[in-house]
Design an enzyme around this catalytic site. Structure first.
Site, mmCIF file in Angstrom:
data_model
loop_
_atom_site.group_PDB
_atom_site.id
_atom_site.type_symbol
_atom_site.label_atom_id
_atom_site.label_comp_id
_atom_site.label_asym_id
_atom_site.label_seq_id
_atom_site.Cartn_x
_atom_site.Cartn_y
_atom_site.Cartn_z
ATOM 1 N N ASP A 109 -2.166 10.744 -1.925
ATOM 2 C CA ASP A 109 -2.520 9.780 -2.982
ATOM 3 C C ASP A 109 -2.836 10.469 -4.299
ATOM 4 O OD1 ASP A 109 -2.860 8.146 -0.466
ATOM 5 O OD2 ASP A 109 -3.170 6.664 -2.050
ATOM 6 N N ASN B 18 -5.575 12.437 0.901
ATOM 7 C CA ASN B 18 -4.647 11.600 1.677
ATOM 8 C C ASN B 18 -5.446 10.821 2.720
ATOM 9 O OD1 ASN B 18 -1.962 10.669 2.227
ATOM 10 N ND2 ASN B 18 -2.035 11.819 4.123
ATOM 11 N N LYS B 19 -4.749 9.997 3.437
ATOM 12 C CA LYS B 19 -5.349 9.103 4.427
ATOM 13 C C LYS B 19 -6.365 9.834 5.301
ATOM 14 C CE LYS B 19 -4.971 5.650 4.613
ATOM 15 N NZ LYS B 19 -5.989 4.803 3.901
ATOM 16 N N ARG C 157 -7.607 -0.268 -6.607
ATOM 17 C CA ARG C 157 -7.853 0.805 -5.638
ATOM 18 C C ARG C 157 -7.984 2.114 -6.426
ATOM 19 N NH1 ARG C 157 -4.217 1.052 -0.449
ATOM 20 N NH2 ARG C 157 -6.084 2.115 0.327
ATOM 21 N N GLN D 98 -1.750 2.436 9.999
ATOM 22 C CA GLN D 98 -0.472 2.487 9.281
ATOM 23 C C GLN D 98 0.607 3.199 10.090
ATOM 24 O OE1 GLN D 98 -3.442 3.189 7.958
ATOM 25 N NE2 GLN D 98 -3.570 2.631 5.802
ATOM 26 N N ARG E 80 0.852 -1.180 0.000
ATOM 27 C CA ARG E 80 0.000 0.000 0.000
ATOM 28 C C ARG E 80 0.886 1.227 0.000
ATOM 29 N NH1 ARG E 80 2.468 1.865 3.678
ATOM 30 N NH2 ARG E 80 0.956 3.530 3.696
ATOM 31 N N GLY E 81 0.241 2.413 -0.093
ATOM 32 C CA GLY E 81 0.999 3.642 -0.274
ATOM 33 C C GLY E 81 1.023 3.926 -1.771
ATOM 34 N N ALA E 82 0.715 5.173 -2.141
ATOM 35 C CA ALA E 82 0.486 5.496 -3.561
ATOM 36 C C ALA E 82 1.641 5.079 -4.484
ATOM 37 C CB ALA E 82 0.173 6.979 -3.693
HETATM 38 O O1 MRU Z 1 -4.471 3.166 2.348
HETATM 39 P P1 MRU Z 1 -2.991 3.376 2.206
HETATM 40 O O2 MRU Z 1 -2.184 2.822 3.316
HETATM 41 O O3 MRU Z 1 -2.516 2.937 0.835
HETATM 42 O O4 MRU Z 1 -2.831 4.956 2.246
HETATM 43 C C1 MRU Z 1 -1.568 5.531 2.114
HETATM 44 C C2 MRU Z 1 -1.553 6.998 2.305
HETATM 45 O O5 MRU Z 1 -2.558 7.611 2.551
HETATM 46 C C3 MRU Z 1 -0.240 7.703 2.136
HETATM 47 O O6 MRU Z 1 -0.202 8.851 2.907
HETATM 48 C C4 MRU Z 1 -0.058 8.102 0.661
HETATM 49 O O7 MRU Z 1 -0.283 7.009 -0.192
HETATM 50 C C5 MRU Z 1 1.295 8.646 0.407
HETATM 51 S S1 MRU Z 1 2.507 7.378 0.524
HETATM 52 C C6 MRU Z 1 3.993 7.981 0.108
#
Ligand code: MRU
Length: 341
Positions: free
Chosen positions: A230, A240-241, A90, A189, A55-57
């Site tokens: 994201d 973002n999250k 996603r 996370q 996970r993470g963009a």
């Molecule tokens: O749901 P996730 O864990 O994929 O969400 C990740 C985030 O919100 C991060 O802040 C974002 O992807 C930036 S990661 C460098």
């Protein structure tokens, strides 16, 4: 695979190029267990993204690029089905679609060239993060106490991290006094991944629940907030999250700078503003359960938007590998995206 200045990476290669594949670190099992899952097919990669093993963009985009290479190895040629399969995993992180477009743009050039491109996407991302770290560290004074949300580190990227990369660089410059890590309800996370990464790199941090941020800001114990994203819309609105928007509002109230670290691959000039960003809705069970333990009455309704949108008016600056954008973002972001790399 490229080595960068961090001990943590989401993928590693196994075997030879012809028959091998990536091992994906199953981030759902951290910090308890480090399980590396071998993957050699496009459907394994799609499942890994959808189920949040990775996970993470930026990491999602990198995984998808390997997915296309593996799909071509399996099927002998590119087809729309492999792109559709990965695109449906996603919806919010634009890096997924950016990486798929980059693979498509290369054309049906065969597995070796597509594998090389996937590796380049990963290596470029790590290099961009190092550049972003160098630039972003200039935003903080000495003895900086920085608060961050979610996980934006080596685990979420090709290595080093976006917002966490800036924190790493501030630490390397000897100017980091402390890191407040939001636990990041409901998927945790921050609690599970960011603290684990920082501990591995010997960077001191303090874990707090999301609801404690306002308290520490009011006491003057937070000098700045930096988060990843994201998707950044053309006008500077930032997805973002979930919980990020609340932090930005708190920063405004307390006069604290609110920074976003975003590689150019996360800036989406094709999306005019945050209202047009597709926000992923995840299972209610991720709210009603905590690590498999039920914490709410049976049958209760629960909502789980995985991301929120912070309006550009609350964003002090957006750090990219090509420079730091400030308002008006419509101009500054377009300029950076169009600048020569
Ligand atoms: O749901 P996730 O864990 O994929 O969400 C990740 C985030 O919100 C991060 O802040 C974002 O992807 C930036 S990661 C460098």
């Amino acid at each position: 695979m490229t080595e960068v200045a961090t001990t943590v990476r989401p993928f590693r290669w196994f075997g030879d190029d012809l028959t091998g594949g990536i091992e994906m670190l199953d981030q759902r099992r951290l910090p308890g267990e480090e399980i590396w899952e071998p993957m050699t097919t496009v459907s394994q990669i799609a499942d890994g993204i959808r189920d949040m093993k990775t996970r993470g963009a930026p990491a999602i985009g990198i995984a998808a690029a390997f997915g296309i290479a593996f799909g071509v190895r399996e099927r002998g040629q590119m087809d729309e089905q492999m792109f559709a399969l990965l695109a449906a995993t996603r919806p919010t992180a634009v890096n997924l679609f950016w990486a798929l477009d980059r693979m498509r743009a290369l054309g049906d050039v065969g597995y070796p060239a597509l594998l090389e491109e996937a590796r380049a996407i990963m290596a470029d991302d790590a290099a961009n993060n190092l550049a972003m770290g160098r630039l972003g560290a200039t935003l903080f004074g000495t003895e900086a106490r920085i608060l961050t949300h979610c996980n934006t580190g080596g685990l979420a990227t090709g290595g080093y991290g976006t917002a966490l990369g800036v924190i790493r660089a501030t630490h390397a410059a000897g100017r980091l006094a402390g890191v407040w890590v939001d636990e990041t309800r409901p998927y945790l996370q921050g609690a599970r991944l960011t603290t684990w990464e920082l501990q591995k790199d010997g960077i001191d941090c303090t874990l707090i629940t999301d609801s404690m941020a306002a308290h520490f800001m009011k006491r003057g114990e937070v000098d700045g907030v930096i988060v990843g994203t994201d998707r950044v819309a053309a006008n500077g609105d930032v997805a973002n999250k979930i919980g990020t928007y609340g932090l930005a509002v708190l920063c405004k109230h307390h006069g604290i700078p609110f920074y976003v670290a975003a590689p150019i691959s996360t800036i989406d000039l094709g999306t005019a503003n945050g209202d047009a960003i597709d926000i992923e809705q995840r299972a209610a069970s991720e709210v009603t359960e905590l690590s498999g333990v039920v914490i709410a009455p049976d049958g209760v309704h629960a909502a789980h938007p995985a991301f929120d949108v912070t309006p550009a008016t609350l964003v002090t600056a957006i750090v990219t590998e090509r420079g730091i954008a400030r308002a008006p973002y419509t101009e500054s972001l377009a300029q950076l995206v169009r600048a020569e790399p």
